[in-house]
Design an enzyme around this catalytic site. Structure first.
Site, short mmCIF file in Angstrom:
data_model
loop_
_atom_site.label_atom_id
_atom_site.label_comp_id
_atom_site.label_asym_id
_atom_site.label_seq_id
_atom_site.Cartn_x
_atom_site.Cartn_y
_atom_site.Cartn_z
N SER A 120 0.82 -1.21 0.00
CA SER A 120 0.00 0.00 0.00
C SER A 120 0.85 1.26 0.00
O SER A 120 0.35 2.34 -0.27
CB SER A 120 -0.86 0.02 1.26
OG SER A 120 -1.65 -1.13 1.35
N HIS A 141 -1.33 -2.91 -6.99
CA HIS A 141 -2.01 -2.60 -5.73
C HIS A 141 -3.52 -2.78 -5.90
O HIS A 141 -4.21 -1.90 -6.41
CB HIS A 141 -1.66 -1.16 -5.29
CG HIS A 141 -2.27 -0.77 -3.99
ND1 HIS A 141 -2.74 0.50 -3.74
CD2 HIS A 141 -2.48 -1.47 -2.86
CE1 HIS A 141 -3.23 0.55 -2.51
NE2 HIS A 141 -3.08 -0.63 -1.96
N GLU A 153 -3.99 -0.14 -8.77
CA GLU A 153 -2.93 0.84 -9.08
C GLU A 153 -1.71 0.08 -9.57
O GLU A 153 -1.26 -0.85 -8.91
CB GLU A 153 -2.54 1.62 -7.82
CG GLU A 153 -3.52 2.66 -7.37
CD GLU A 153 -3.01 3.43 -6.16
OE1 GLU A 153 -3.05 4.67 -6.19
OE2 GLU A 153 -2.60 2.81 -5.16
N ASN A 191 -3.66 5.77 -1.20
CA ASN A 191 -3.36 5.93 0.23
C ASN A 191 -2.79 7.30 0.57
O ASN A 191 -2.84 7.73 1.73
CB ASN A 191 -2.47 4.80 0.73
CG ASN A 191 -3.28 3.53 0.88
OD1 ASN A 191 -4.27 3.51 1.59
ND2 ASN A 191 -2.90 2.48 0.16
P1 NAD Z 1 -3.27 -9.75 6.49
O1 NAD Z 1 -2.74 -9.48 7.85
O2 NAD Z 1 -4.71 -10.15 6.32
O3 NAD Z 1 -2.40 -10.88 5.76
C1 NAD Z 1 -1.00 -10.89 5.72
C2 NAD Z 1 -0.56 -12.32 5.40
O4 NAD Z 1 0.86 -12.33 5.17
C3 NAD Z 1 -0.83 -13.31 6.56
O5 NAD Z 1 -1.51 -14.45 6.06
C4 NAD Z 1 0.58 -13.65 7.06
O6 NAD Z 1 0.67 -14.96 7.59
C5 NAD Z 1 1.38 -13.49 5.77
N1 NAD Z 1 2.82 -13.31 6.01
C6 NAD Z 1 3.41 -12.52 6.94
N2 NAD Z 1 4.75 -12.68 6.87
C7 NAD Z 1 4.99 -13.58 5.87
C8 NAD Z 1 6.17 -14.15 5.34
N3 NAD Z 1 7.39 -13.83 5.79
N4 NAD Z 1 6.05 -15.04 4.31
C9 NAD Z 1 4.83 -15.38 3.82
N5 NAD Z 1 3.68 -14.86 4.31
C10 NAD Z 1 3.76 -13.98 5.32
O7 NAD Z 1 -2.94 -8.42 5.65
P2 NAD Z 1 -3.67 -7.87 4.32
O8 NAD Z 1 -4.73 -6.91 4.70
O9 NAD Z 1 -3.96 -9.03 3.43
O10 NAD Z 1 -2.48 -6.99 3.68
C11 NAD Z 1 -1.44 -7.60 2.94
C12 NAD Z 1 -0.76 -6.55 2.06
O11 NAD Z 1 -1.75 -5.95 1.20
C13 NAD Z 1 -0.09 -5.40 2.81
O12 NAD Z 1 1.06 -5.01 2.10
C14 NAD Z 1 -1.14 -4.31 2.75
O13 NAD Z 1 -0.58 -3.02 2.87
C15 NAD Z 1 -1.71 -4.54 1.35
N6 NAD Z 1 -3.08 -4.01 1.14
C16 NAD Z 1 -4.02 -4.14 2.11
C17 NAD Z 1 -5.29 -3.64 1.88
C18 NAD Z 1 -6.36 -3.77 2.92
O14 NAD Z 1 -7.41 -3.12 2.80
N7 NAD Z 1 -6.17 -4.57 3.94
C19 NAD Z 1 -5.61 -3.05 0.65
C20 NAD Z 1 -4.63 -2.98 -0.34
C21 NAD Z 1 -3.36 -3.46 -0.07
#
Ligand code: NAD
Length: 290
Positions: A120, A141, A153, A191
Site C-alpha cells: 500500500s 495494488h 494501481e 493511500n
Molecule cells: P493480512 O494481515 O490479512 O495478511 C498478511 C498475510 O501475510 C498473513 O496471512 C501472514 O501470515 C502473511 N505473512 C506474513 N509474513 C509472511 C512471510 N514472511 N512469508 C509469507 N507470508 C507472510 O494483511 P492484508 O490486509 O492481506 O495486507 C497484505 C498486504 O496488502 C499489505 O502489504 C497491505 O498493505 C496490502 N493491502 C491491504 C489492503 C487492505 O485493505 N487490507 C488493501 C490494499 C493493499
C-alpha cells in the site's frame, strides 16, 4: 509482452486470498504461499467460503466453484513458485518482511518472471533493488475486497521495464480490473489521499468532536462515501492503516501524516478491525457488526 499462465501469490491473508481467488476465477493456475502450509491452507478455506456465498446467491455455479478451487495449489515452501510467470506478494506491510520475501522469491522463481507487490505504501524501487531482476519488479495494488473492487494501481519502480509494465497492465485488464498508473511515491495515489482522511477522523474522535457513529454518518451522508472512516479502517485492518501512516510520515518527513495515538493504542491492544473481531467496532464470527 510475456505470456502469463501460472500466477503466484505470497501471503494468504485477506488481500492475498482475494488476489488468488480473482486470478483463479480468471483462468490462471495459482500458487498460494504463506509462512507455513497451514496458513496457506487457511487462505484457501477462506476462498472456498467466499465462493460458496456466491453459489448460495446463485451468482456462481457449484461446478465453477470446484473448478476455481482446483486451480489453486497452496504451500509454505518457495519451491511452489518455481513455475510462476508472475508472483504478487501480499504479506504484512513491513519493508524488512517484504525485502526478505523478495530475496527468497527472486531466488526461487525462473528468470524473466515478474515479481510484483501489493504493498500500500512501500517503495517498489527499494524492493526491486534487493532482487537480481529489478526491471521485472512492479507494484500491483489491489483494493479490498479484491473480488468486488474494480481498481488496481500499477506502480512503476524506477527500474521497471516497459515490457514488465505492459504485461502487468494487460494481466490486470484480463482480470476485469480498471487500472491507474502511479509513480513510486509513498502511498501512491489512493493511500496518499486516504490515510490523512482516516487519521483526521481519529484526531476528531480524540478531540471529542463527535462520536464514532456521528463521524461515520457525516462521511456517508455528508460526503457521499459508501463507508465511514472507522468502518473502512476496520475493513482495511488497523495495523495496516498504522503501518501505511508510518511509511508516509517517515518518508515525507511531514508531521501532517503523523499516526494518531488512538490508532497506535488499538493496534497495541490487538484490536485490528474485522479480522480480529474488534477494532473501532465489534464483529461476530461471520463478520457482522454487533
Ligand atoms: P493480512 O494481515 O490479512 O495478511 C498478511 C498475510 O501475510 C498473513 O496471512 C501472514 O501470515 C502473511 N505473512 C506474513 N509474513 C509472511 C512471510 N514472511 N512469508 C509469507 N507470508 C507472510 O494483511 P492484508 O490486509 O492481506 O495486507 C497484505 C498486504 O496488502 C499489505 O502489504 C497491505 O498493505 C496490502 N493491502 C491491504 C489492503 C487492505 O485493505 N487490507 C488493501 C490494499 C493493499
Amino acid at each position: 509482452m510475456s505470456e502469463i499462465k501460472v500466477f503466484g501469490v505470497i501471503g494468504a491473508g485477506q488481500m492475498g486470498s482475494g488476489i488468488a481467488q480473482v486470478a483463479a476465477a480468471g483462468g490462471y493456475q495459482v500458487r498460494l504461499l504463506d509462512a507455513s502450509g497451514a496458513l496457506a491452507a487457511r487462505g484457501k478455506e477462506r476462498i472456498a467460503k467466499q465462493l460458496q456465498r456466491e453459489v448460495d446467491k446463485e451468482r456462481l455455479g457449484a461446478d465453477e466453484r470446484e473448478a476455481i478451487l482446483a486451480r489453486i495449489e497452496v504451500g509454505g515452501d518457495y519451491s511452489l513458485l518455481a513455475e510462476t510467470d508472475i508472483t504478487v506478494e501480499a504479506a504484512t506491510e513491513n519493508i524488512d518482511v517484504k525485502s526478505e520475501i523478495f530475496r527468497r522469491a527472486d531466488a526461487a522463481m525462473k528468470s524473466g518472471a515478474i515479481l510484483a507487490s501489493n504493498t500500500s505504501s512501500i517503495s517498489l524501487t527499494k524492493l526491486a533493488a534487493v532482487t537480481g531482476r529489478p526491471e521485472r519488479v512492479i507494484g500491483m495494488h489491489f483494493m479490498n475486497p479484491v473480488p468486488r473492487m474494480k481498481l488496481v494501481e500499477i506502480v512503476r519502480a524506477l527500474q521497471t521495464s516497459d515490457e514488465t509494465y505492459r504485461t502487468t497492465y494487460a494481466l490486470g485488464e484480463s482480470l476485469g480490473k480498471v487500472l491507474v498508473t502511479t509513480k513510486d511515491m509513498p502511498g501512491f495515489i489512493v493511500n496518499r489521499m486516504l490515510i490523512p482522511f482516516l487519521n483526521e477522523a481519529c484526531f476528531a474522535l480524540q478531540e471529542g468532536l463527535g462520536t464514532m457513529e456521528d463521524i461515520d454518518a457525516a462521511a456517508k451522508l455528508g460526503l457521499n462515501h459508501p463507508m465511514g472512516p472507522f468502518e473502512l479502517a476496520d475493513l482495511i485492518g488497523l495495523d495496516t492503516v498504522l503501518y501505511i501512516g508510518e511509511v508516509l510520515h517517515r518518508e515525507f518527513g511531514d508531521d501532517k501524516y503523523r499516526p494518531p495515538a488512538i490508532l497506535r493504542n488499538y493496534v497495541a491492544a490487538g484490536w485490528l478491525g474485522r479480522k480480529s473481531g474488534r477494532g473501532f467496532y465489534h464483529y461476530d464470527e461471520r463478520g457482522a457488526r454487533q
